[in-house]
Write a protein that holds these residues in place. Structure first.
Motif, PDB file in Angstrom:
ATOM      1  N   SER A  35       0.702  -1.297  -0.064  1.00 55.47           N
ATOM      2  CA  SER A  35       0.020  -0.072   0.691  1.00 55.47           C
ATOM      3  C   SER A  35       0.796   1.384  -0.209  1.00 55.47           C
ATOM      4  O   SER A  35       0.424   2.225  -0.960  1.00 55.47           O
ATOM      5  N   ALA A  36       2.150   1.067   0.301  1.00 54.54           N
ATOM      6  CA  ALA A  36       2.930   2.054   0.607  1.00 54.54           C
ATOM      7  C   ALA A  36       3.385   2.984  -0.749  1.00 54.54           C
ATOM      8  O   ALA A  36       3.964   3.488  -1.493  1.00 54.54           O
ATOM      9  N   LEU A  37       3.742   1.746  -1.247  1.00 54.19           N
ATOM     10  CA  LEU A  37       4.062   1.778  -3.077  1.00 54.19           C
ATOM     11  C   LEU A  37       3.183   2.201  -3.744  1.00 54.19           C
ATOM     12  O   LEU A  37       3.696   2.855  -4.320  1.00 54.19           O
ATOM     13  N   ASP A  38       2.235   1.754  -3.796  1.00 51.98           N
ATOM     14  CA  ASP A  38       0.666   1.816  -4.430  1.00 51.98           C
ATOM     15  C   ASP A  38       0.555   3.346  -4.077  1.00 51.98           C
ATOM     16  O   ASP A  38       0.871   5.168  -4.951  1.00 51.98           O
ATOM     17  N   LYS A  39       0.925   4.263  -2.939  1.00 50.44           N
ATOM     18  CA  LYS A  39       0.498   5.501  -2.685  1.00 50.44           C
ATOM     19  C   LYS A  39       1.324   6.807  -2.965  1.00 50.44           C
ATOM     20  O   LYS A  39       1.367   7.619  -3.915  1.00 50.44           O
ATOM     21  N   VAL A  40       2.810   6.097  -3.185  1.00 52.10           N
ATOM     22  CA  VAL A  40       3.543   7.040  -3.292  1.00 52.10           C
ATOM     23  C   VAL A  40       4.292   7.046  -4.514  1.00 52.10           C
ATOM     24  O   VAL A  40       4.915   7.909  -5.468  1.00 52.10           O
ATOM     25  N   SER A  41       3.838   6.084  -5.747  1.00 47.88           N
ATOM     26  CA  SER A  41       3.780   6.124  -7.141  1.00 47.88           C
ATOM     27  C   SER A  41       2.614   6.808  -8.193  1.00 47.88           C
ATOM     28  O   SER A  41       2.922   7.298  -8.809  1.00 47.88           O
ATOM     29  N   VAL A  42       1.672   6.633  -6.736  1.00 43.12           N
ATOM     30  CA  VAL A  42       0.413   8.003  -7.539  1.00 43.12           C
ATOM     31  C   VAL A  42       0.660   9.308  -7.227  1.00 43.12           C
ATOM     32  O   VAL A  42       0.266   9.886  -7.928  1.00 43.12           O
ATOM     33  N   TYR A  43       0.985   9.574  -6.248  1.00 46.90           N
ATOM     34  CA  TYR A  43       0.972  10.986  -5.191  1.00 46.90           C
ATOM     35  C   TYR A  43       2.210  11.455  -4.612  1.00 46.90           C
ATOM     36  O   TYR A  43       2.994  10.787  -4.553  1.00 46.90           O
ATOM     37  N   ASP A  44       2.529  12.462  -4.510  1.00 47.20           N
ATOM     38  CA  ASP A  44       3.049  13.314  -4.434  1.00 47.20           C
ATOM     39  C   ASP A  44       3.074  14.084  -2.470  1.00 47.20           C
ATOM     40  O   ASP A  44       1.546  14.301  -2.687  1.00 47.20           O
ATOM     41  N   TYR A  45       3.595  13.858  -1.542  1.00 46.85           N
ATOM     42  CA  TYR A  45       2.978  14.328  -0.661  1.00 46.85           C
ATOM     43  C   TYR A  45       4.303  15.616  -0.094  1.00 46.85           C
ATOM     44  O   TYR A  45       5.389  15.425  -0.479  1.00 46.85           O
ATOM     45  N   ASP A  46       3.625  16.309   1.048  1.00 48.18           N
ATOM     46  CA  ASP A  46       5.303  17.215   1.369  1.00 48.18           C
ATOM     47  C   ASP A  46       5.951  16.248   2.262  1.00 48.18           C
ATOM     48  O   ASP A  46       7.066  17.545   2.191  1.00 48.18           O
ATOM     49  N   CYS A  47       5.236  16.209   2.404  1.00 50.08           N
ATOM     50  CA  CYS A  47       5.708  15.156   3.694  1.00 50.08           C
ATOM     51  C   CYS A  47       5.902  13.433   4.242  1.00 50.08           C
ATOM     52  O   CYS A  47       4.077  13.046   3.934  1.00 50.08           O
ATOM     53  N   ILE A  48       6.788  13.081   3.888  1.00 50.97           N
ATOM     54  CA  ILE A  48       6.459  11.354   4.637  1.00 50.97           C
ATOM     55  C   ILE A  48       7.076  10.646   6.027  1.00 50.97           C
ATOM     56  O   ILE A  48       8.193  10.908   5.875  1.00 50.97           O
ATOM     57  N   LEU A  49       6.381  10.070   6.459  1.00 50.59           N
ATOM     58  CA  LEU A  49       6.833   9.557   7.810  1.00 50.59           C
ATOM     59  C   LEU A  49       6.885   7.653   7.243  1.00 50.59           C
ATOM     60  O   LEU A  49       5.549   7.221   6.602  1.00 50.59           O
ATOM     61  N   LEU A  50       8.337   7.760   7.640  1.00 46.20           N
ATOM     62  CA  LEU A  50       8.676   5.988   7.215  1.00 46.20           C
ATOM     63  C   LEU A  50       9.400   5.186   8.125  1.00 46.20           C
ATOM     64  O   LEU A  50      10.311   5.161   8.229  1.00 46.20           O
ATOM     65  N   ASP A  51       8.535   3.541   8.847  1.00 47.59           N
ATOM     66  CA  ASP A  51       8.818   3.262   9.456  1.00 47.59           C
ATOM     67  C   ASP A  51       9.691   1.951   8.071  1.00 47.59           C
ATOM     68  O   ASP A  51       8.893   2.028   7.570  1.00 47.59           O
ATOM     69  N   ILE A  52      10.470   2.014   9.026  1.00 51.71           N
ATOM     70  CA  ILE A  52      11.277   1.232   7.516  1.00 51.71           C
ATOM     71  C   ILE A  52      11.018  -0.830   7.649  1.00 51.71           C
ATOM     72  O   ILE A  52      10.981  -0.883   6.631  1.00 51.71           O
ATOM     73  N   MET A  53      10.927  -0.960   9.485  1.00 44.75           N
ATOM     74  CA  MET A  53       9.557  -3.230   9.305  1.00 44.75           C
ATOM     75  C   MET A  53       8.418  -2.466   9.341  1.00 44.75           C
ATOM     76  O   MET A  53       7.522  -1.754   9.657  1.00 44.75           O
ATOM     77  N   LEU A  54       8.507  -3.393   7.570  1.00 44.88           N
ATOM     78  CA  LEU A  54       6.759  -3.078   7.376  1.00 44.88           C
ATOM     79  C   LEU A  54       6.617  -4.142   6.539  1.00 44.88           C
ATOM     80  O   LEU A  54       7.453  -5.690   5.870  1.00 44.88           O
TER      81      LEU A  54
END
Length: 225
Positions: A35-54
């Motif tokens: 779901s993370a890949l789907d969102k960042v591939s389609v949309y632009d964000y001003d800031c992304i908070l990203l956990d490493i272990m998914l």
């Protein structure tokens, strides 16, 4: 401003989301790698908070995709204290900042605001306040056009305060940002006072139009006189 929270821990994800909504951000969430890949591939964000272990993959793979698309400079990694290798790899991939769990929501909000202010500089390589100009490329300070020597920690402290000018910065937040995760093992934070004191002396000599305003028991603000 639009923020994406990529975090698999449901309780933490909702706490972060709720706090950001209260700050008037538009917040979207992703709970796993796909779901993370789907969102960042389609949309632009001003800031992304990203956990490493998914679930299903690594946040570093998401970060690698963001880097290839030129979006990795608005990412704050949130991960466990013992994942130093992940931290270094994330920063190498272009992440803007790193915050270790557990963290205070107020500290997270401050980091997000700092990222957004950097984005809003439109590529400028200087930070300015009053008659101060901090050159981020040269790692140098000038006051009234005169060069003022800074040691590495003084520069990092001033940089952090200029990104959070007129905002209260707690001693703990400053220590973690400038000195790293091991500061929680220190007996006290007197070393912060020493660095602030040295900066104040330099401000006084050069007649700086800014100063550190102490908030007893909490931290400091950088304010214009």
């Amino acid at each position: 401003m639009k923020v994406l929270v990529i975090e698999d821990e449901a309780e933490l994800r909702e706490i972060v989301k709720d706090s950001l909504v209260k700050e008037d951000y538009i917040v979207e969430t992703a709970s796993d790698f796909r779901s993370a890949l789907d969102k960042v591939s389609v949309y632009d964000y001003d800031c992304i908070l990203l956990d490493i272990m998914l679930p299903g993959g690594s946040g570093l793979q998401v970060l690698d995709l963001l880097k290839k698309e030129g979006k990795s400079d608005n990412v704050i990694i949130i991960s466990a204290k013992d994942s130093l290798d992940d931290k270094l790899k994330g920063l190498e991939l272009g992440a803007d900042d790193y915050l270790t769990k557990p963290f205070h929501i107020a500290e997270l909000n401050a980091r997000i605001k700092a990222v957004l202010r950097r984005k809003q500089r439109d590529g400028k390589n200087t930070l300015e306040m009053g008659n101060l100009v901090l050159d981020l490329n040269e790692r140098s300070l000038s006051i009234n056009g005169e060069s003022v020597p800074l040691n590495r920690k003084e520069f990092d402290i001033l940089n952090y305060f200029l990104l959070n000018k007129n905002r209260l910065v707690s001693k703990n937040a400053l220590a973690e940002h400038v000195w790293g995760d091991n500061t929680d093992q220190a007996d006290n934070l007197d070393f912060i006072y020493s660095q602030i004191k040295n900066l104040r002396k330099k401000f006084l000599v050069k007649k700086a139009e800014v100063d550190f305003e102490a908030v007893y028991g909490i931290g400091y603000k950088l304010v214009e006189k």
